[in-house]
Write an enzyme that holds these catalytic residues in place. Structure first.
Site, PDB file in Angstrom:
ATOM      1  N   LYS A  44     -24.022  -7.101  55.383  1.00 37.56           N
ATOM      2  CA  LYS A  44     -24.497  -8.435  55.773  1.00 37.56           C
ATOM      3  C   LYS A  44     -26.011  -8.530  55.593  1.00 37.56           C
ATOM      4  O   LYS A  44     -26.529  -9.533  55.083  1.00 37.56           O
ATOM      5  CB  LYS A  44     -24.105  -8.740  57.227  1.00 37.56           C
ATOM      6  CG  LYS A  44     -22.637  -9.048  57.388  1.00 37.56           C
ATOM      7  CD  LYS A  44     -22.172  -9.008  58.838  1.00 37.56           C
ATOM      8  CE  LYS A  44     -20.647  -9.135  58.899  1.00 37.56           C
ATOM      9  NZ  LYS A  44     -20.072  -8.832  60.208  1.00 37.56           N
ATOM     10  N   GLN A  62     -21.439  -7.970  66.479  1.00 42.16           N
ATOM     11  CA  GLN A  62     -20.444  -7.209  65.711  1.00 42.16           C
ATOM     12  C   GLN A  62     -19.354  -6.681  66.653  1.00 42.16           C
ATOM     13  O   GLN A  62     -19.653  -6.029  67.657  1.00 42.16           O
ATOM     14  CB  GLN A  62     -21.144  -6.058  64.967  1.00 42.16           C
ATOM     15  CG  GLN A  62     -20.257  -5.304  64.025  1.00 42.16           C
ATOM     16  CD  GLN A  62     -19.750  -6.162  62.851  1.00 42.16           C
ATOM     17  OE1 GLN A  62     -20.517  -6.892  62.228  1.00 42.16           O
ATOM     18  NE2 GLN A  62     -18.466  -6.069  62.556  1.00 42.16           N
ATOM     19  N   ASP A  94     -20.274 -17.034  63.556  1.00 40.44           N
ATOM     20  CA  ASP A  94     -19.001 -16.333  63.348  1.00 40.44           C
ATOM     21  C   ASP A  94     -17.832 -17.283  63.597  1.00 40.44           C
ATOM     22  O   ASP A  94     -16.706 -17.001  63.194  1.00 40.44           O
ATOM     23  CB  ASP A  94     -18.895 -15.147  64.321  1.00 40.44           C
ATOM     24  CG  ASP A  94     -18.878 -13.809  63.615  1.00 40.44           C
ATOM     25  OD1 ASP A  94     -18.697 -13.792  62.377  1.00 40.44           O
ATOM     26  OD2 ASP A  94     -19.048 -12.784  64.306  1.00 40.44           O
TER      27      ASP A  94
END
Ligand code: NAP
Length: 290
Positions: A53, A97, A120
């Site tokens: 990322k 995460q 997200d």
């Protein structure tokens, strides 16, 4: 005839290039799109995703703020950090995460993210907006799958899509997106409670495997000429590999003999997930009032 292998990397690069151009427009206005990525602990898979990322953000001339926390971080410390990032005007997107260490309530942490920075798309507000068809952040993997499907010369409207998996981050939102009027597929969702999985998968014009089970989908479970999208990323032991494992999907590669289109693992859905994340960060940065 062997399936056409869908090149997710090439499709994703187009989306990343578009994100880069939009980032350049924002920079001219003095806004540098910035994603804060929070990792707690040393899970090797998480660290490798975070690295990918960060690289993608840099290549799109966007900023990545890498925040590493020890696995022993407390829930309160993490929630305080999220509150600070919510208030930080330079941060447009926040990504925590997953998985988090077991002593931390993931739902509580996700719910603490400002929905305006929820790139997200996991926050209940984002999920609600998606179900109601209102503007908001779509979760990156399902959105990436949809973008890949739209690249194919096949009609999604009226197609029967079978989704294997019902998680909140992949299967359930994907089923929802596929049933929207602008896609218009008819969807069956399978899970561990499904009796005779093959009976359902054999009906699929579009089969999406998101179960996290290596090679679950065998050729005899696939309708000839189907589009097969493999979301699975599984680490399986492989003594011949340098690091002792290799990645494999939820679809047996022999399915290529039955399907018309198939995504590879790696190189299919994975790169699309990252591309859609960049797009969401841009969307968040563009929404900033100046
Ligand atoms: P998850 O939370 O473990 O959910 C798996 C789902 O599959 C569950 O709904 C489960 O059913 C169902 N399932 C498991 N075994 C099954 C079986 N034998 N038959 C039918 N259904 C079965 O996993 P996830 O987070 O959705 O991820 C799924 C896979 O996608 C994983 O391999 C993950 O690594 C991968 N992934 C890839 C990306 C990417 O960017 N490429 C992103 C996210 C995830 P129950 O609900 O009944 O338990």
């Amino acid at each position: 005839m062997a399936a056409h292998i869908i090149d997710g990397k090439t499709v994703s690069l187009k989306i990343r290039e578009e994100a880069k151009q939009r980032a350049a427009v924002l920079r001219e206005k003095g806004i540098i799109p910035c994603l804060a990525v929070v990792v707690a602990g040393e899970d090797p898979a998480s660290l490798s995703y975070v690295k990918a990322k960060g690289k993608a953000l840099a290549e799109a001339d966007m900023e990545g703020r890498d925040i590493r926390l020890p696995a022993a971080v407390t829930e309160t410390e993490l929630l305080d950090l999220i509150a600070n990032l919510n208030n930080d005007e330079k941060v447009h997107g926040i990504l925590v995460q997953l998985p988090l260490p077991r002593h931390i309530d993931e739902n509580k942490v996700i719910a603490a993210i400002d929905p305006a920075k929820d790139v997200d798309g996991f926050h209940p507000v984002s999920a609600g907006n998606m179900i109601l068809g209102r503007p908001g952040f779509l979760p990156c993997t399902p959105h990436g799958v949809l973008a890949l499907l739209k690249e194919l010369p096949v009609s999604l409207s009226g197609a029967h899509a079978v989704v294997v998996g019902r998680s909140n981050i992949v299967g359930t939102p994907l089923a929802n997106l596929l049933t929207r009027r602008n896609v218009n597929a008819t969807v069956t969702v399978c899970h561990t409670g499904t009796k005779d999985l093959a009976r359902h998968t054999l009906q699929a014009d579009i089969l999406i495997a998101a179960a996290g089970k290596p090679a679950l989908i065998k050729p005899e479970m696939v309708k000839p000429g189907a589009v097969v999208i493999d979301v699975g990323v599984n680490r399986v032991e492989d003594s011949s590999a340098k690091n002792g494992y290799r990645l494999c999907g939820d679809v047996d590669p022999a399915v290529a003999e039955k399907a018309a289109y198939l995504t590879p693992v790696p190189g299919g859905v994975g790169p699309m997930t990252i591309a859609m994340l960049l797009r969401n960060v841009i969307q968040a940065a563009e929404a900033v009032k100046i």
